[in-house]
Design a protein around this motif. Structure first.
Motif, PDB file in Angstrom:
ATOM      1  N   LEU A 178       0.852  -1.311  -0.091  1.00  0.00           N
ATOM      2  CA  LEU A 178      -0.115  -0.069   0.016  1.00  0.00           C
ATOM      3  C   LEU A 178       0.760   1.204  -0.004  1.00  0.00           C
ATOM      4  O   LEU A 178       0.413   2.327  -0.469  1.00  0.00           O
ATOM      5  N   GLU A 179       2.081   1.335   0.754  1.00  0.00           N
ATOM      6  CA  GLU A 179       2.953   2.391   0.545  1.00  0.00           C
ATOM      7  C   GLU A 179       3.334   2.868  -0.776  1.00  0.00           C
ATOM      8  O   GLU A 179       3.663   3.855  -0.941  1.00  0.00           O
ATOM      9  N   VAL A 180       3.349   1.779  -1.798  1.00  0.00           N
ATOM     10  CA  VAL A 180       3.914   2.093  -3.316  1.00  0.00           C
ATOM     11  C   VAL A 180       2.631   2.319  -4.239  1.00  0.00           C
ATOM     12  O   VAL A 180       3.103   2.330  -5.457  1.00  0.00           O
ATOM     13  N   CYS A 181       1.374   1.956  -3.890  1.00  0.00           N
ATOM     14  CA  CYS A 181       0.414   1.653  -4.698  1.00  0.00           C
ATOM     15  C   CYS A 181      -0.880   2.248  -4.512  1.00  0.00           C
ATOM     16  O   CYS A 181      -1.581   2.135  -3.601  1.00  0.00           O
ATOM     17  N   ALA A 182      -0.788   3.303  -5.389  1.00  0.00           N
ATOM     18  CA  ALA A 182      -2.239   4.369  -5.245  1.00  0.00           C
ATOM     19  C   ALA A 182      -3.484   3.568  -5.480  1.00  0.00           C
ATOM     20  O   ALA A 182      -4.495   3.784  -5.020  1.00  0.00           O
ATOM     21  N   HIS A 183      -3.351   2.662  -6.578  1.00  0.00           N
ATOM     22  CA  HIS A 183      -4.596   2.112  -6.903  1.00  0.00           C
ATOM     23  C   HIS A 183      -5.010   1.091  -5.639  1.00  0.00           C
ATOM     24  O   HIS A 183      -6.539   1.362  -5.211  1.00  0.00           O
ATOM     25  N   CYS A 184      -4.255   0.539  -4.877  1.00  0.00           N
ATOM     26  CA  CYS A 184      -4.742  -0.220  -3.524  1.00  0.00           C
ATOM     27  C   CYS A 184      -5.167   0.578  -2.535  1.00  0.00           C
ATOM     28  O   CYS A 184      -6.086   0.370  -1.819  1.00  0.00           O
ATOM     29  N   ARG A 185      -4.526   1.690  -2.669  1.00  0.00           N
ATOM     30  CA  ARG A 185      -4.892   2.622  -1.319  1.00  0.00           C
ATOM     31  C   ARG A 185      -6.411   3.344  -1.614  1.00  0.00           C
ATOM     32  O   ARG A 185      -7.157   3.457  -0.652  1.00  0.00           O
ATOM     33  N   ARG A 186      -6.567   3.603  -3.022  1.00  0.00           N
ATOM     34  CA  ARG A 186      -8.073   3.978  -3.170  1.00  0.00           C
ATOM     35  C   ARG A 186      -9.119   2.694  -2.790  1.00  0.00           C
ATOM     36  O   ARG A 186     -10.137   3.216  -2.427  1.00  0.00           O
ATOM     37  N   GLN A 187      -8.652   1.449  -3.634  1.00  0.00           N
ATOM     38  CA  GLN A 187      -9.447   0.382  -3.154  1.00  0.00           C
ATOM     39  C   GLN A 187      -9.727   0.096  -1.810  1.00  0.00           C
ATOM     40  O   GLN A 187     -11.050  -0.190  -1.324  1.00  0.00           O
ATOM     41  N   LEU A 188      -8.583   0.324  -0.788  1.00  0.00           N
ATOM     42  CA  LEU A 188      -8.870   0.276   0.603  1.00  0.00           C
ATOM     43  C   LEU A 188      -9.687   1.113   1.188  1.00  0.00           C
ATOM     44  O   LEU A 188     -10.619   1.031   2.004  1.00  0.00           O
ATOM     45  N   ALA A 189      -9.625   2.488   0.747  1.00  0.00           N
ATOM     46  CA  ALA A 189     -10.410   3.638   1.215  1.00  0.00           C
ATOM     47  C   ALA A 189     -11.934   3.256   0.816  1.00  0.00           C
ATOM     48  O   ALA A 189     -12.675   3.440   1.672  1.00  0.00           O
ATOM     49  N   ASP A 190     -12.128   2.568  -0.255  1.00  0.00           N
ATOM     50  CA  ASP A 190     -13.403   2.304  -0.537  1.00  0.00           C
ATOM     51  C   ASP A 190     -13.836   1.258   0.517  1.00  0.00           C
ATOM     52  O   ASP A 190     -15.224   1.377   0.941  1.00  0.00           O
ATOM     53  N   ALA A 191     -13.235   0.182   0.613  1.00  0.00           N
ATOM     54  CA  ALA A 191     -13.584  -0.828   1.353  1.00  0.00           C
ATOM     55  C   ALA A 191     -13.806  -0.341   2.917  1.00  0.00           C
ATOM     56  O   ALA A 191     -14.759  -0.784   3.518  1.00  0.00           O
ATOM     57  N   GLU A 192     -12.937   0.481   3.476  1.00  0.00           N
ATOM     58  CA  GLU A 192     -13.380   1.128   4.487  1.00  0.00           C
ATOM     59  C   GLU A 192     -14.569   2.127   4.600  1.00  0.00           C
ATOM     60  O   GLU A 192     -15.376   1.821   5.873  1.00  0.00           O
TER      61      GLU A 192
END
Length: 225
Positions: A32-46
């Protein structure tokens, strides 16, 4: 860094719910530190998890419900920015880190410095560092020389592997720095490291590997994977 292989959506949902083991979470957070795509997906899941949780709250009597709404409104008015800004994609800390510093989520397990790592010989061209366990899962750093083939294997459970340096190829494609291999027991593969520099990765496993070859199976207790 622009990763091409990402965390599985089910893994992101589990992470958002706090259901990953500390070892799995450390590898997921490294990605997640290096992947903007997965950070956005995590925010959606949260966000979805927060909505579901709010829907499960008990219905309060009218006076208490009014007081709760008032408190929520005052809290919102006290925010310097709209709530949505919380989920804006920040500039990752990894972009500003010293070149000798390990990714921040791994530092509690392996220390802060690449240079200070003490690798253990595993096989010709292969070295490993095993982190102390804080749960039933295994967390390891692997360093594999260029052009090496791992034995064909599947997994006794789930595995998260984040590529830190170098690269490898397997049946699932090419994995370079920043890429995540999110694997389950249905996957059988044989990673082959790319020419040039050693492939360094961090992996969390919640079950032992399953090797196809008899020699790898015989040596497995010595390696402990």
């Amino acid at each position: 860094m622009n990763p091409r292989h990402h965390l599985d959506p089910a893994t992101l949902v589990s992470h958002a719910a706090g259901a990953l083991s500390p070892e799995m979470a450390a590898v997921a957070d490294t990605h997640l530190e290096v992947c903007a795509h997965c950070r956005r997906q995590l925010a959606d899941a949260e966000h979805v998890g927060g909505v579901l949780l709010s829907q499960q709250q008990p219905v309060l009597p009218e006076p208490q419900r009014a007081e709760r709404l008032r408190e929520d409104m005052l809290a919102r008015l006290g925010l310097p920015l709209p709530v949505a800004v919380v989920h804006a994609d920040p500039v990752p800390e990894a972009l500003h880190r010293n070149a000798d510093a390990l990714p921040r989520p791994l530092q509690p397990y392996f220390g802060k410095s690449w240079k200070a790592l003490r690798w253990r010989w595993m096989a010709p061209g292969m070295h490993m560092i095993r982190a102390p366990r804080s749960s039933g899962d295994t967390l390891i750093l692997l360093r594999i020389s260029p052009g090496k083939s791992m034995p064909v294997h599947s997994h006794g459970g789930s595995e998260l592997t984040q590529i830190l340096k170098g690269a490898y190829d397997d049946e699932l494609g090419h994995f370079g720095p920043g890429d995540m291999a999110d694997l389950d027991s249905d996957i059988e593969h044989q990673p082959v490291t790319s020419p040039g520099v050693p492939c360094v990765c961090v992996a969390a496993l919640d079950g032992p590997l399953r090797f196809r070859g008899w020699l790898a199976r015989k040596l497995q207790p010595m390696v402990g994977l």
